[in-house]
Every structure is written in structure tokens, then in C-alpha cells.
Scaffold this motif. Structure first.
Motif, PDB file in Angstrom:
ATOM      1  N   UNK A  27      34.089  -1.121 -31.605  1.00 17.61           N
ATOM      2  CA  UNK A  27      34.770  -0.097 -30.802  1.00 17.61           C
ATOM      3  C   UNK A  27      33.775   0.923 -30.277  1.00 17.61           C
ATOM      4  N   UNK A  28      32.751   1.227 -31.040  1.00 19.82           N
ATOM      5  CA  UNK A  28      31.714   2.128 -30.541  1.00 19.82           C
ATOM      6  C   UNK A  28      31.017   1.522 -29.330  1.00 19.82           C
ATOM      7  N   UNK A  29      30.756   0.211 -29.383  1.00 25.22           N
ATOM      8  CA  UNK A  29      30.127  -0.473 -28.243  1.00 25.22           C
ATOM      9  C   UNK A  29      31.019  -0.399 -27.008  1.00 25.22           C
ATOM     10  N   UNK A  30      32.323  -0.632 -27.198  1.00 20.46           N
ATOM     11  CA  UNK A  30      33.247  -0.658 -26.066  1.00 20.46           C
ATOM     12  C   UNK A  30      33.484   0.726 -25.473  1.00 20.46           C
ATOM     13  N   UNK A  31      33.809   1.689 -26.322  1.00 17.72           N
ATOM     14  CA  UNK A  31      34.181   3.021 -25.839  1.00 17.72           C
ATOM     15  C   UNK A  31      32.995   3.971 -25.731  1.00 17.72           C
ATOM     16  N   UNK A  32      31.841   3.529 -26.207  1.00 20.15           N
ATOM     17  CA  UNK A  32      30.637   4.351 -26.097  1.00 20.15           C
ATOM     18  C   UNK A  32      29.726   3.834 -25.003  1.00 20.15           C
ATOM     19  N   UNK A  33      29.005   2.766 -25.290  1.00 24.84           N
ATOM     20  CA  UNK A  33      28.041   2.216 -24.342  1.00 24.84           C
ATOM     21  C   UNK A  33      28.699   1.682 -23.070  1.00 24.84           C
ATOM     22  N   UNK A  34      29.913   1.143 -23.194  1.00 27.80           N
ATOM     23  CA  UNK A  34      30.559   0.498 -22.050  1.00 27.80           C
ATOM     24  C   UNK A  34      31.883   1.166 -21.701  1.00 27.80           C
ATOM     25  N   UNK A  35      31.926   2.471 -21.887  1.00 28.45           N
ATOM     26  CA  UNK A  35      33.172   3.221 -21.683  1.00 28.45           C
ATOM     27  C   UNK A  35      33.731   3.054 -20.275  1.00 28.45           C
ATOM     28  N   UNK A  36      32.858   2.956 -19.290  1.00 30.77           N
ATOM     29  CA  UNK A  36      33.313   2.857 -17.900  1.00 30.77           C
ATOM     30  C   UNK A  36      34.130   1.584 -17.670  1.00 30.77           C
ATOM     31  N   UNK A  37      33.790   0.520 -18.397  1.00 35.33           N
ATOM     32  CA  UNK A  37      34.503  -0.749 -18.223  1.00 35.33           C
ATOM     33  C   UNK A  37      35.864  -0.732 -18.911  1.00 35.33           C
ATOM     34  N   UNK A  38      36.052   0.220 -19.823  1.00 36.85           N
ATOM     35  CA  UNK A  38      37.316   0.324 -20.549  1.00 36.85           C
ATOM     36  C   UNK A  38      38.001   1.644 -20.220  1.00 36.85           C
ATOM     37  N   UNK A  39      37.995   2.003 -18.961  1.00 35.49           N
ATOM     38  CA  UNK A  39      38.556   3.291 -18.553  1.00 35.49           C
ATOM     39  C   UNK A  39      39.916   3.159 -17.893  1.00 35.49           C
ATOM     40  N   UNK A  66      40.817  10.977 -32.745  1.00 33.00           N
ATOM     41  CA  UNK A  66      41.175  11.365 -31.386  1.00 33.00           C
ATOM     42  C   UNK A  66      40.676  10.349 -30.365  1.00 33.00           C
ATOM     43  N   UNK A  67      40.284   9.160 -30.839  1.00 35.55           N
ATOM     44  CA  UNK A  67      39.750   8.093 -30.006  1.00 35.55           C
ATOM     45  C   UNK A  67      38.400   8.493 -29.411  1.00 35.55           C
ATOM     46  N   UNK A  68      37.952   7.748 -28.415  1.00 35.25           N
ATOM     47  CA  UNK A  68      36.651   8.005 -27.799  1.00 35.25           C
ATOM     48  C   UNK A  68      36.686   7.451 -26.378  1.00 35.25           C
ATOM     49  N   UNK A  69      35.579   7.569 -25.680  1.00 30.48           N
ATOM     50  CA  UNK A  69      35.528   7.046 -24.318  1.00 30.48           C
ATOM     51  C   UNK A  69      36.168   7.965 -23.300  1.00 30.48           C
ATOM     52  N   UNK A  70      36.492   7.397 -22.150  1.00 29.76           N
ATOM     53  CA  UNK A  70      37.017   8.190 -21.034  1.00 29.76           C
ATOM     54  C   UNK A  70      38.385   8.796 -21.327  1.00 29.76           C
ATOM     55  N   UNK A  71      39.151   8.158 -22.222  1.00 27.96           N
ATOM     56  CA  UNK A  71      40.499   8.645 -22.513  1.00 27.96           C
ATOM     57  C   UNK A  71      40.600   9.321 -23.875  1.00 27.96           C
ATOM     58  N   UNK A  72      39.493   9.821 -24.391  1.00 26.92           N
ATOM     59  CA  UNK A  72      39.556  10.574 -25.648  1.00 26.92           C
ATOM     60  C   UNK A  72      40.506  11.754 -25.466  1.00 26.92           C
ATOM     61  N   UNK A  73      41.188  12.121 -26.531  1.00 32.39           N
ATOM     62  CA  UNK A  73      42.221  13.155 -26.457  1.00 32.39           C
ATOM     63  C   UNK A  73      41.671  14.461 -25.877  1.00 32.39           C
ATOM     64  N   UNK A  74      42.209  14.930 -24.740  1.00 30.20           N
ATOM     65  CA  UNK A  74      41.720  16.177 -24.143  1.00 30.20           C
ATOM     66  C   UNK A  74      42.108  17.416 -24.944  1.00 30.20           C
TER      67      UNK A  74
END
Length: 515
Positions: A106-118, A454-462
Motif C-alpha cells: 500500500x505504501x508503494x501504491x499510495x506513496x510512490x505511485x499515488x498519481x496512478x491511484x488518484x 487516515x489513509x494516504x495518497x491523493x485522497x488522504x483525509x483532508x
């Protein structure tokens, strides 16, 4: 004239032959259509790559629907991960779904590749609540200019009205006093804290959005709380339609249409607030979120493509109320349950509060660094509560490699946040309540990389800063004023988890003994 006896059997035989021929043709047509459907099913569900994530064998047309417990999908996803690995797949109908589990993946997906999972997938069940163009809210909005515009606006506006600032901190502390007063009125007798906690937390988001707090018995406030809770439960009860993305099945008349009625009711209430704000708004002074949004609407007036419109305002307010109430309230309830189940932990929290705050000083965020054990307990409550075991789904923007597997473009992806918070490679005692997870050898608070409630990536909880503030002030205030215990002749609270998009504890009773 009499009909010859020999003619009657011949007529019957002729009719029988015609009927048999008709049914033979129907049978042949059915078999042909079934073969064509099976062929279409095979073509639509072919794996696009030899590196596609593994998963169970699917059944024609239904896929793996029968393997998924739609009342507790996170449990089914966990079992799939245990059998097929951290990156696995299944199918619902003709829709490919991938499940990501564990901190590393999940760190790989929402961290390094967050744009692809936005991006978010289209989900008809969510569309039932609103059909207006440029009206997606913020939680499930598709990744684009409108979502970026609204997320930026929401974060900046909430900050302006106190998220993370002392002004809101004072309002949270004030609300905590109201909550403590309600607990005190129980005079040490047995009661269920759920309703009171929901009202206290709900009032904070109401202050930000509507500009006012409500009395706990206010009729409008009670309707808002009730409708929000019912919408969440209805979504959970109709998860089959949620999973069958982009399918006409979601629009078949049925119980799930209740959601639209519930949303219509809460929309009416919100629109009344918006209309009142229009009449009383002072452009030189913004009172709350609604005023700020109306001002933006004035700035972009005449632009048909803008996301600043009244329908979107109503949708975003609902998103804020739902997300801002259920999550923090459920976490506090889990905290109260953990305290009665772990009196030794409660005693240590009381001792630290006594040392730092005493009985009278109102807790503030400035006190948090001096209270490492209390801070660790709150974080461990969040980790164990695991109130959002599944992040809202994403849809891949293009083929993307994760964990040595290739996830094709336009695949729906679920991230198991639960698997991160209980990752056996990241936590010493992942399945136990153990505040020491967040303490070093010197008893000082330490952050943990795998702490992602609170999740991570582009949709982490604002709203993460506001949630952290609420949890610390509400929990510390309650612990400062009360000792919590299991009522006499009552069983230990049931630790069963109730899934309704978020996870809350089973109803339980406690006694709040004033200190």
C-alpha cells in the motif's frame, strides 16, 4: 355430420408434431444464446497479462460474488489476501477488482505511485443521491480539475475557520465540557454513551459548516444526525449494488432506493441553511463554510464548467458532516470501551493527566507533548479500532505495476487499511491493545510509519488535523473528569465490530464515576 373417429388422433398427432418442432427450435435458440453469452463472458473476462494478480476461479456471469461477504467485505478481502497474497484479484460480474494489502504494497501504491491511484470509479449507488452535473462532492469525486479545486478550497477554508488553530480548539474544548456535563448527569448509573458522543462530535462539524452549535435536543440537529447515520447504514446494506460498478442493476427498484429519499431529506435541511445564509450573508465577514463557498460562487458566476455551484455545496456539506461525525465519534466510543476493558491502562492515563493537568485545567494541544502515554493510548485506540478497514475504491488511470504484478488500466482497486494497522511485520503485538507500540524505551511518544488510519495518497483525509484535535481534547477531558467501569451485573462489552462503511463497536453500557 359426425366426425370420423380416425380423424381425431391424426389431428392431435399433427398438433403434437408442430409443438415439438417449436420447442426444439426454442431449445436450440436457447443453447445458441447461452453459448454466445459464455463466449462473450470469456472474452470480457480474459486476463490482460500473465502478471495479472492471482485470485479465485470465477463463475460465469457472477464472477466471485458468492465468495464475498457483502456485509463484511473487509473480512472477505483479508481471507483472499491470506490465500493469494498481498496483491490479489477477484471479479464481480465482468468487473475486475484488485485488493492491495500490507504496509509495503500500500505504501508503494499510495506513496510512490499515488498519481496512478488518484481517480475514483463510477458507482451507480452513489449516483442515486445526485444526478446534477458538476456535483460530485469531494469523497467520491473523480480525479480532475473539479476535485482538485474543491479539495484545495475545503482544506484552506477549514484552516481559515480554525482547523488546527486555537479558535477551533476552544470550541472543541467547550463542546467537551457540554459532553462531560451530560455524562455527569447520569450520576454514575449505567448508560449507553453512543448518542451523546455522536452529538458532541457532530456539533464540531456543524460549527464549521453552519456557523453554530446545536443543543443536544434540537429537532433539526437530531434530524441531521439521524439521517446521516441511516444513509451510512443503507449504503452498507446495499453493498451488492456498490460493487456492481457501472451496472444497470443498481437502478432496479428495491430497498437501496431508500438512500435517495434519505439524501433528499437531509438535502432539504442543508438547503434551508444555505438559503438563510444567502439572506443574511455579509461579504465583508465570513461566518462559516457556507459563506465562503457562496463567495466563491459569486467570483465564478457565469462559468458553466465551474464546480462552485449550489448543488455541489450541498453535496460537499453532506460529505463533511458524514465523514466528520462517524469517524471521530466511533473512535471515541472504541476508546471508552478499551478503558473499561483495560483498567490498568486507564489508571496510567489518570496518573499522567493528574500530573500534567490536574483536575481543573482544560486540556489543549500544547499539553499533548507533555502527555506521551495518553497520546500513545489515543493512537493505539485508533490502530485497534481500525474504523475504516477499506479505503474508498480507486480506479487505475493506466497499467501500473505494484508488488511485481501488473494492474491493468481502469481496474477497481481496494486498499485494505486494516492490513496496514495490523501488519505483523510492522507491529510487535498487532492483534492486542498495546499502547507501548507508540512509546520508546524512555516512555516518550514515537510515530510509527505504518500508522495510516487516515489513509494516504491523493485522497488522504483532508480533516486529519481536526480529527487529531478532537480525539485528544475529547478523550483527555473525559478521562480527566471520570473513571469508567463496567456496570454492576452487566457483561463485559462485546468487542464485535459493526460494519457500516465505517466500523463501530456493538452497543455497550458504562458507568462514568466523577473524579
Amino acid at each position: 355430420m359426425e366426425t370420423p373417429v380416425a380423424v381425431i388422433p391424426a389431428s392431435i398427432l399433427w398438433l403434437w408434431a408442430q409443438a415439438a418442432s417449436f420447442w426444439n427450435n426454442i431449445t436450440e435458440l436457447f443453447i445458441l444464446l447461452l453459448l454466445l453469452a459464455l463466449l462473450l463472458d470469456y472474452v470480457l473476462c480474459r486476463k490482460r497479462s500473465s502478471r495479472y494478480p492471482p485470485g479465485p476461479t470465477r463463475f460465469p456471469f457472477f464472477g466471485n460474488l458468492l465468495l464475498i461477504d457483502l456485509k463484511n467485505p473487509h473480512i472477505s478481502f483479508r481471507r483472499l489476501a491470506e490465500k493469494y497474497g498481498a496483491v490479489c484479484s477477484f471479479q464481480i460480474g465482468w468487473h475486475n477488482i484488485v485488493v492491495l494489502s500490507g504496509f509495503k504494497v500500500i505504501k508503494e501504491a499510495l506513496g510512490q505511485k499515488a498519481e496512478e491511484f488518484a481517480n475514483r470509479p463510477h458507482i451507480p449507488l452513489f449516483s442515486l443521491v445526485s444526478f446534477a452535473k458538476h456535483c460530485e462532492g469531494i469523497l467520491m469525486a473523480k480525479y480532475g480539475s473539479g476535485w482538485k479545486e474543491q479539495r484545495k478550497f475545503c482544506i484552506s477554508t477549514l484552516k481559515n475557520f480554525g482547523m488546527g488553530k486555537k479558535t477551533l480548539e476552544e470550541r472543541v474544548a467547550e463542546e467537551a465540557e457540554f459532553l462531560c456535563s451530560e455524562f455527569k448527569s447520569k450520576e454514575g448509573s449505567s448508560f449507553n454513551p453512543q448518542e451523546l458522543v455522536n452529538k458532541a462530535v457532530g456539533n464540531i462539524i456543524c460549527i464549521l459548516t453552519f456557523g453554530e452549535r446545536f443543543d443536544y435536543n434540537d429537532e433539526t440537529f437530531l434530524k441531521i444526525m439521524h439521517l446521516t447515520e441511516e444513509i451510512m447504514k443503507s449504503f452498507a446494506r446495499n453493498l451488492p449494488q456498490l460493487f456492481i460498478a457501472a451496472s444497470w442493476l443498481a437502478f432496479i427498484p428495491g430497498p437501496h432506493l431508500k438512500i435517495r429519499k434519505l439524501y433528499s431529506d437531509i438535502t432539504t435541511i442543508v438547503r434551508d441553511f444555505v438559503n438563510e445564509h444567502k439572506k443574511t450573508r455579509d461579504p465583508s465577514f465570513q461566518r462559516d463554510f457556507i459563506d465562503a463557498f457562496l463567495e466563491e460562487m459569486e467570483k465564478v458566476k457565469g462559468n458553466p464548467k465551474t464546480s462552485f455551484n449550489e448543488q455541489n455545496l450541498v453535496k460537499i456539506i453532506y460529505d463533511l458532516v458524514a465523514a466528520g461525525t462517524e469517524t471521530s465519534a466511533s473512535t471515541i466510543l472504541w476508546g471508552l470501551q478499551k478503558m473499561v476493558l483495560h483498567p490498568d491502562v486507564q489508571k496510567r492515563v489518570h496518573e499522567e493527566i493528574e500530573e500534567v493537568l490536574g483536575r481543573d485545567k482544560t486540556p489543549t494541544m500544547k499539553d499533548q507533548p507533555q502527555m506521551p502515554y495518553t497520546n500513545a493510548v489515543i493512537h493505539e485506540i485508533q490502530r485497534c479500532a481500525d474504523i475504516a478497514p477499506l479505503a474508498f475504491p480507486y480506479i487505475t488511470r493506466q497499467d501500473v505495476e505494484v508488488g511485481n504484478f501488473v494492474i491493468p488500466k481502469r481496474t477497481v482497486v481496494f486498499n485494505q487499511l486494516s492490513s496496514v494497522l495490523k501488519d505483523e511485520t510492522m507491529w510487535e503485538k498487532p492483534h492486542q491493545f498495546y499502547p507501548e507500540h507508540f512509546l520508546d524505551d524512555n516512555g516518550q511518544f514515537v510515530k510509527r510509519e505504518a500508522f495510516l488510519p487516515f489513509s494516504a495518497g491523493r485522497h488522504a483525509c483532508p480533516g486529519e488535523p481536526m480529527a487529531r484535535m478532537e480525539l485528544f481534547i475529547f478523550f483527555t477531558s473525559l478521562m480527566q473528569h471520570f473513571t469508567f467501569c463496567i456496570p454492576e451485573n452487566h457483561p463485559r462489552p462485546n468487542e464485535e465490530r459493526l460494519f457500516a462503511i465505517t466500523v463501530s463497536p456493538s452497543p455497550f453500557h458504562i458507568c462514568a464515576i466523577p473524579r
